[in-house]
Design an enzyme around this catalytic site. Structure first.
Site, PDB file in Angstrom:
ATOM      1  N   ASP A  49       3.647  -2.766   7.825  1.00  0.00           N
ATOM      2  CA  ASP A  49       1.827  -2.617   7.708  1.00  0.00           C
ATOM      3  C   ASP A  49       0.917  -3.487   7.943  1.00  0.00           C
ATOM      4  OD1 ASP A  49      -0.252  -1.061   7.267  1.00  0.00           O
ATOM      5  OD2 ASP A  49       0.024  -1.191   5.091  1.00  0.00           O
ATOM      6  N   LYS A 107     -10.385   0.497  10.770  1.00  0.00           N
ATOM      7  CA  LYS A 107     -10.587  -0.380  10.202  1.00  0.00           C
ATOM      8  C   LYS A 107     -10.913  -2.210  10.803  1.00  0.00           C
ATOM      9  CE  LYS A 107      -7.183   0.378   7.499  1.00  0.00           C
ATOM     10  NZ  LYS A 107      -8.119   1.182   5.513  1.00  0.00           N
ATOM     11  N   GLN A 120      -4.601  -4.100   7.482  1.00  0.00           N
ATOM     12  CA  GLN A 120      -5.695  -5.174   6.820  1.00  0.00           C
ATOM     13  C   GLN A 120      -4.792  -6.749   8.072  1.00  0.00           C
ATOM     14  OE1 GLN A 120      -7.507  -4.850   5.205  1.00  0.00           O
ATOM     15  NE2 GLN A 120      -7.070  -2.677   4.550  1.00  0.00           N
ATOM     16  N   HIS A 158       1.203  -0.848  -0.623  1.00  0.00           N
ATOM     17  CA  HIS A 158      -0.174  -0.133  -0.569  1.00  0.00           C
ATOM     18  C   HIS A 158       0.935   1.186   0.007  1.00  0.00           C
ATOM     19  CE1 HIS A 158      -2.930   2.912   1.537  1.00  0.00           C
ATOM     20  NE2 HIS A 158      -3.133   2.583   1.999  1.00  0.00           N
ATOM     21  N   CYS A 184      -4.630   3.032  -3.615  1.00  0.00           N
ATOM     22  CA  CYS A 184      -3.579   3.435  -3.436  1.00  0.00           C
ATOM     23  C   CYS A 184      -2.545   1.911  -3.377  1.00  0.00           C
ATOM     24  CB  CYS A 184      -3.718   4.067  -1.661  1.00  0.00           C
ATOM     25  SG  CYS A 184      -5.233   4.602  -1.579  1.00  0.00           S
TER      26      CYS A 184
END
Lengths: 151, 405
Positions: free
Chosen positions: B194, B220, B197, B117, B360
């Site tokens: 990251d 999220k 998610q 991302h 993104c």
């Protein structure tokens, strides 16, 4: 408002078979534009014969609305002067409620350019997030006309 | 099937029947989260730290309790390793600038991936430009997995940091962060994950994950916007300089100099997202009451159903693996002859909310050879009916555009 009103057959036809697709050997004006939010890209090239547009080429990729709008636009501006193109653009933007009163572009008694096939895009007005798709090619067109003459 | 259909009633936004398949972008909020924030704002709100009055003490206690709750949720042994940020993006920028600017130079290499991302790519580009460090990328295989052979080849003594996603927001794949981290640590590199998610959709124990920095966002994972987390191994956090200066983060200040407060407050300049921390706390309680194993199982089951039924839609291409191995509940797709934005508009008319665009991740789009995809992403409140609505909408789009004619 149904999806069939948005995705009129004429729009889908221009999307599947875009008119004036490609590039010119010797364009007089050229501009490219991107919608950074969705990634749609359009490049417009124009050649003039005297004060009239003699050739138009459209390149790019994107959704059916952005690509069909540019395709129909390319047909509508052929043979027109810069002033007439600006008038046409104004009528198109009016139709999309981008500025001025809605629908005045549809009044057949108004002098100047006639939108023709482009009227099929008026359904887009009901989908505000998609209006920028329909207007991308027109923004690029104005940028090309305002740019420096290439030859 | 991990039947969670009873949960839908907890999410007011979903009461109008929308088939919400865009949790990968942001999740909906359950009533317990909304109530926790509302109750706190009504009864206990004040600025945190230093307040010599009861309300401020209560607010500070709630804020620090949220930190402890996050630590417990992600298996961090020390709550001080949990830094509250504005979101995962800010957390990743804190590492890139706060750590990268201190430890990278022209002889060094930053290794990130082709599937990242922008949030774990662009900050490293910025830091690479400022420090002169080189930027390199682990490529993706044609099976949509990180190419670990290429990774091993690219790992060299000049690699100082490896920045990798825990779960791709486009492909759904979950790279093997543990083995990537172990290899990176052998050569002394730091590993930044990251997990925007990953943490919302899978049980994550940071100690087991092996990374040095892990970033994720509250919004999220059923919590509010405006707050996220940077977890860092204490020794890694100690190598990091504050990215922002201001109140709360100092120990001593003169007109010309300042010293920093202890970690984590050193990295939390200004008034933090206090009400949001309370909301995140409630969101974690909610997720834990379901159980993260069950959340993952549920997402995977819906993904399996979706992948199977999508295979029957004429002209439909899955952009990502079609198996459930090491993948979460994200499915990207393209439909021949129909642009992703047209797909999203048509699906919206059918009551299905999906995301369309480059997500993104423009370099990944280029690698996939597409300019945009439509993406369906699943979460605890989704059901088989949502998948069916998606399939119905895709068929409608195909008919409208004459796909396969």
């Amino acid at each position: 408002m149904s999806l069939e009103d948005l995705y009129r057959e004429v729009i889908l036809d221009h999307y599947r078979s875009p008119r004036n697709k490609g590039h010119l050997d010797k364009p007089d004006y050229r501009a490219e534009g991107v919608n950074p939010l969705c990634g749609d890209e359009i490049t417009i090239e124009l050649a003039f014969d005297g004060d009239q547009v003699s050739q138009v080429a459209v390149a790019g990729q994107g959704c059916s609305i952005s690509q069909s709008s540019a395709s129909m636009m390319s047909e509508a501006i052929k043979g027109k002067t810069k002033g007439e193109i600006e008038d046409l653009t104004k009528r198109f933007r009016d139709m999309m409620s981008l500025d001025g009163e809605a629908d005045i572009g549809l009044d057949p008694d108004r002098p100047g350019a006639v939108l023709g096939d482009l009227e099929s895009l008026q359904g887009v007005r009901k989908y505000p997030v998609r209006i920028k798709c329909a207007s991308l090619g027109w923004n690029v067109l104005l940028e090309a006309l305002d740019g420096e003459r290439l030859s | 099937m991990a039947d969670l259909s009873h949960l839908k009633a907890d999410f007011p936004v979903l009461s109008n029947g929308v088939h919400f398949l865009d949790s990968g972008a942001s999740s909906q909020k359950p009533i317990p989260v909304l109530e926790a924030m509302d109750n706190f704002a009504r009864s206990s709100y004040a600025n945190v730290h230093r307040g010599a009055y009861k309300l401020s003490v209560a607010a500070t206690d709630a804020y620090e309790a949220a930190r402890e709750r996050v630590a417990r949720f992600i298996g961090a042994s020390d709550p001080n390793e949990v830094i509250f940020t504005r979101g995962a993006t800010t957390a990743l920028n804190m590492v890139a600038f706060g750590w990268g600017m201190e430890h990278l130079g022209p002889e060094d290499r930053i290794l990130t991936t082709e599937i990242e991302h922008h949030a774990n790519l662009v900050p490293w580009q910025m830091v690479a430009k400022r420090t002169g460090a080189k930027l390199d990328h682990i490529p993706m295989t044609d099976e949509y997995r990180l190419d670990l052979d290429a990774y091993n080849e690219k790992l060299g003594p000049d690699v100082k940091v490896v920045a990798v996603t825990g779960m791709s927001n486009v492909l759904g794949v979950m790279p093997p962060v543990r083995s990537i981290s172990d290899r990176a640590h052998e050569i002394g590199a730091r590993v930044v994950v990251d997990a925007a998610q990953l943490v919302p959709h899978s049980p994550v124990m940071v100690e087991m994950l092996g990374a040095d920095f892990v970033a994720f966002s509250s919004h999220k994972m059923l919590g509010p916007t405006g707050i996220g987390v940077l977890w860092g191994r204490m020794e890694a956090l100690e190598e990091m300089e504050p990215f922002e200066g201001g109140g709360e983060m100092i120990s001593e200040v003169t007109l010309h100099d300042a010293t920093w407060a202890a970690i984590p407050h050193r990295f939390e300049a200004g008034t933090p997202p206090i009400i949001e921390a309370v909301g995140l706390h409630a969101a974690i309680d909610y997720l834990d009451s379901i159980g993260m194993e069950k959340v993952l199982e549920h997402d995977r089951e819906l993904t399996g159903i979706a992948l199977e039924r999508l295979g029957d839609v004429p002209g439909l291409n899955i952009q990502g693996p079609t198996t459930l191995e090491d993948r979460g509940g994200v499915v990207s797709m393209t439909l021949d002859g129909v642009h992703a934005h047209d797909l999203a508009t048509i699906l919206d008319e059918e009551g299905v909310a999906v995301r369309a665009g480059h997500h993104c991740a423009k370099p990944l789009m280029r690698r996939l050879g597409v300019t945009a995809t439509a993406r369906a992403s699943f979460y605890v409140y989704n059901t088989e009916e949502d998948v069916d609505a998606l399939i119905g909408g895709l068929r409608r789009a195909g008919e409208l555009f004459g796909v396969g004619e």
